[in-house]
Structures are given as structure tokens and as C-alpha cells.
Design an enzyme around this catalytic site. Sequence first.
Site, PDB file in Angstrom:
ATOM      1  CE  LYS A 121      -2.493   1.495   3.694  1.00  0.00           C
ATOM      2  NZ  LYS A 121      -2.377   2.962   3.774  1.00  0.00           N
ATOM      3  CG  HIS A 153     -14.401  13.651  -0.351  1.00  0.00           C
ATOM      4  ND1 HIS A 153     -15.546  13.249  -1.019  1.00  0.00           N
ATOM      5  CD2 HIS A 153     -14.807  14.533   0.588  1.00  0.00           C
ATOM      6  CE1 HIS A 153     -16.587  13.886  -0.486  1.00  0.00           C
ATOM      7  NE2 HIS A 153     -16.158  14.671   0.479  1.00  0.00           N
ATOM      8  CG  ASP A 154     -12.010  17.587  -5.663  1.00  0.00           C
ATOM      9  OD1 ASP A 154     -12.907  18.398  -5.979  1.00  0.00           O
ATOM     10  OD2 ASP A 154     -10.822  17.922  -5.501  1.00  0.00           O
ATOM     11  N   GLY A 195       0.887  -1.981   8.767  1.00  0.00           N
ATOM     12  CA  GLY A 195       2.005  -1.075   8.524  1.00  0.00           C
ATOM     13  C   GLY A 195       3.103  -1.251   9.533  1.00  0.00           C
ATOM     14  CD  GLN A 211      -4.897   2.163  13.084  1.00  0.00           C
ATOM     15  OE1 GLN A 211      -6.030   2.602  13.218  1.00  0.00           O
ATOM     16  NE2 GLN A 211      -4.331   2.010  11.907  1.00  0.00           N
ATOM     17  CB  THR A 260      -9.261   2.176  12.003  1.00  0.00           C
ATOM     18  OG1 THR A 260      -8.056   2.553  11.336  1.00  0.00           O
ATOM     19  CG2 THR A 260     -10.036   1.209  11.162  1.00  0.00           C
ATOM     20  CE  LYS A 314      -7.607   6.438   4.477  1.00  0.00           C
ATOM     21  NZ  LYS A 314      -6.161   6.152   4.420  1.00  0.00           N
ATOM     22  CG  ASN A 336     -14.936  16.532 -14.453  1.00  0.00           C
ATOM     23  OD1 ASN A 336     -15.103  15.727 -15.359  1.00  0.00           O
ATOM     24  ND2 ASN A 336     -14.023  17.505 -14.518  1.00  0.00           N
ATOM     25  CB  THR A 337     -11.931  16.663  -9.494  1.00  0.00           C
ATOM     26  OG1 THR A 337     -12.292  17.936 -10.034  1.00  0.00           O
ATOM     27  CG2 THR A 337     -10.491  16.689  -9.045  1.00  0.00           C
TER      28      THR A 337
HETATM   29  O1  C5P Z   1       0.884   1.180  10.919  1.00  0.00           O
HETATM   30  P1  C5P Z   1      -0.546   0.711  10.825  1.00  0.00           P
HETATM   31  O2  C5P Z   1      -0.645  -0.804  10.777  1.00  0.00           O
HETATM   32  O3  C5P Z   1      -1.432   1.346  11.865  1.00  0.00           O
HETATM   33  O4  C5P Z   1      -1.026   1.233   9.396  1.00  0.00           O
HETATM   34  C1  C5P Z   1      -2.375   1.162   8.984  1.00  0.00           C
HETATM   35  C2  C5P Z   1      -2.493   1.749   7.618  1.00  0.00           C
HETATM   36  O5  C5P Z   1      -3.853   1.696   7.221  1.00  0.00           O
HETATM   37  C3  C5P Z   1      -2.079   3.225   7.532  1.00  0.00           C
HETATM   38  O6  C5P Z   1      -1.434   3.376   6.274  1.00  0.00           O
HETATM   39  C4  C5P Z   1      -3.388   3.979   7.553  1.00  0.00           C
HETATM   40  O7  C5P Z   1      -3.326   5.168   6.804  1.00  0.00           O
HETATM   41  C5  C5P Z   1      -4.331   2.996   6.880  1.00  0.00           C
HETATM   42  N1  C5P Z   1      -5.752   3.149   7.189  1.00  0.00           N
HETATM   43  C6  C5P Z   1      -6.254   3.106   8.479  1.00  0.00           C
HETATM   44  N2  C5P Z   1      -7.595   3.252   8.684  1.00  0.00           N
HETATM   45  C7  C5P Z   1      -8.435   3.421   7.660  1.00  0.00           C
HETATM   46  C8  C5P Z   1      -7.939   3.469   6.353  1.00  0.00           C
HETATM   47  C9  C5P Z   1      -6.572   3.316   6.148  1.00  0.00           C
HETATM   48  O8  C5P Z   1      -5.496   2.920   9.421  1.00  0.00           O
HETATM   49  N3  C5P Z   1      -9.733   3.492   7.879  1.00  0.00           N
END
Ligand code: C5P
Length: 230
Positions: free
Chosen positions: A34, A65-66, A206, A186, A116, A63, A69-70
Site C-alpha cells: 500500500k 474526495h472531490d 504497517g 489506532q 479506524t 482516499k 469530475n475531478t
Molecule cells: O501502521 P498501521 O498498521 O497502523 O497502518 C495502517 C495503515 O492503514 C495506515 O497506512 C493507515 O493510513 C491505513 N488506514 C487506516 N484506517 C483506515 C484506512 C486506512 O489505518 N480506515
Amino acid sequence: MDARDRLIIALDVPTVAQAEATVARIGDAACFYKVGYQLAFAGGLDFARALIAARHKVFIDLKLHDIGNTVAKGVENIAKLGATFLTVHAYPQTMQAAVEAARGSSLKILAVTVLTSYDDNDLAAAGYKSGVRETVLLRAKQARDLGIHGLVCSAEEAAALRPVIGTDIALVTPGIRPAGAASGDQKRIMTPQKAIAAGADHLVVGRPIVEAADPRAAAAAIVAEIRDAG
Ligand code: C5P
């Protein structure tokens, strides 16, 4: 689906050089990466092209959001890049424009219901009258009706969403932490095994991999946990 295809590693690193090094260290333990804001705005879209050329799968997590058309023009170019997944925020106009623009390509549009890192208090502070659960369900129903290919949601929500969205829509869940790992920012987290049991199709992980002393071993352990749970 192979367990390796279910793990998506968030390359949340500041430079392409660091991303290349991380991918090299992980080797064949994973195949799906990702690319988010940080890396995309530091040459990460060209890097995504290189990953795809090297037969990896890529999730572009911008992510969007606009105005419709954009959004549509942006989605058309991400489709040309060869990405597998692209996120948009789950607002009806945005989802509709993205789904229409991706039609005929192999790009799948994922809608982000509620981030999240948000809880009910954060939604209230942003001016929403309903809490996380209600907002997620409303947006999931709208996404389903607009033909969205997948939803990003917390693993906690996956089990509740499955009956609403049916079996054709992929559930992609961040906020995954192997037992004992730090949660960071998180707020709604689950282990890989529990997330799969709750109905997640793909897990986004991540920091527990990218910041591990041995990223390859960390990725392999999560793939094994997914395999055992699936
Ligand atoms: O490091 P970690 O495991 O917390 O990374 C989670 C990844 O998922 C991050 O890149 C974060 O931007 C992404 N993400 C999230 N919640 C969402 C959508 C994407 O944590 N609802």
C-alpha cells in the site's frame, strides 16, 4: 485466495529509497503493498509503477474526495498505472464517480467508511450526529448500492457488515496488531487471526512489519496466521 494475497503491507515510509529497502528485505514473504500520502508525495507513484512491473500488487491509498469530475479523472489515471486497489471516502457522489471511472479496468475501488483512528467522540467533534457504528452501516449500504468493489473498515465492523453487503464486496481491514504489538494511534484494533475470523478479506498492516527488526519474519508470521485462520 492465497494467504499472501490477503496481507497488504502499508509502506508508510518517507522516501522511495526506504520503501525499496523494505520491499527488498521482505522479499517473497509478501506481494501486496500500500502506497499512501507520505510515499506518494515523495515519488511513490513512480515507485508503484515499478512495483507493478515487478509483479507486485499495489493499493493506492489516497482516499480521494472531490467533485465527481475531478475524482473521475484521477481514477482514470490510477487505473492506467495498473493499481489493484484505490481508496475514496464513502460519500455517495465520490463513490459513484470513482466506480464509473474504473469500469473496464482492473482497478477496484475501496470506500473508506470511518477511519479506524476515529471513535464516537471524534465523529461528534467533526459535526456528525451519529456514532461510528451507525455511520459505518449507512455508508456501507450506500457503497453496496453504488457498486463499490470493497470497503475499508475496522475488523470489529467486518462481522456486522458482511450480512449488509453480501459476499461480492471485499472487506479490507487496517488497525491490525499481532498480539503484544503497540497499538500506536489506532483505536479499534484486532489480531490477524481474529480479523480473518470476523470476515476480513485483506488485512492492512504497517508499523508492525515496516518498523520490525526483521520485516520479512514479521510479514511471514502474519501470512502464516492468516493461513491458519482461513
Ligand atoms: O501502521 P498501521 O498498521 O497502523 O497502518 C495502517 C495503515 O492503514 C495506515 O497506512 C493507515 O493510513 C491505513 N488506514 C487506516 N484506517 C483506515 C484506512 C486506512 O489505518 N480506515
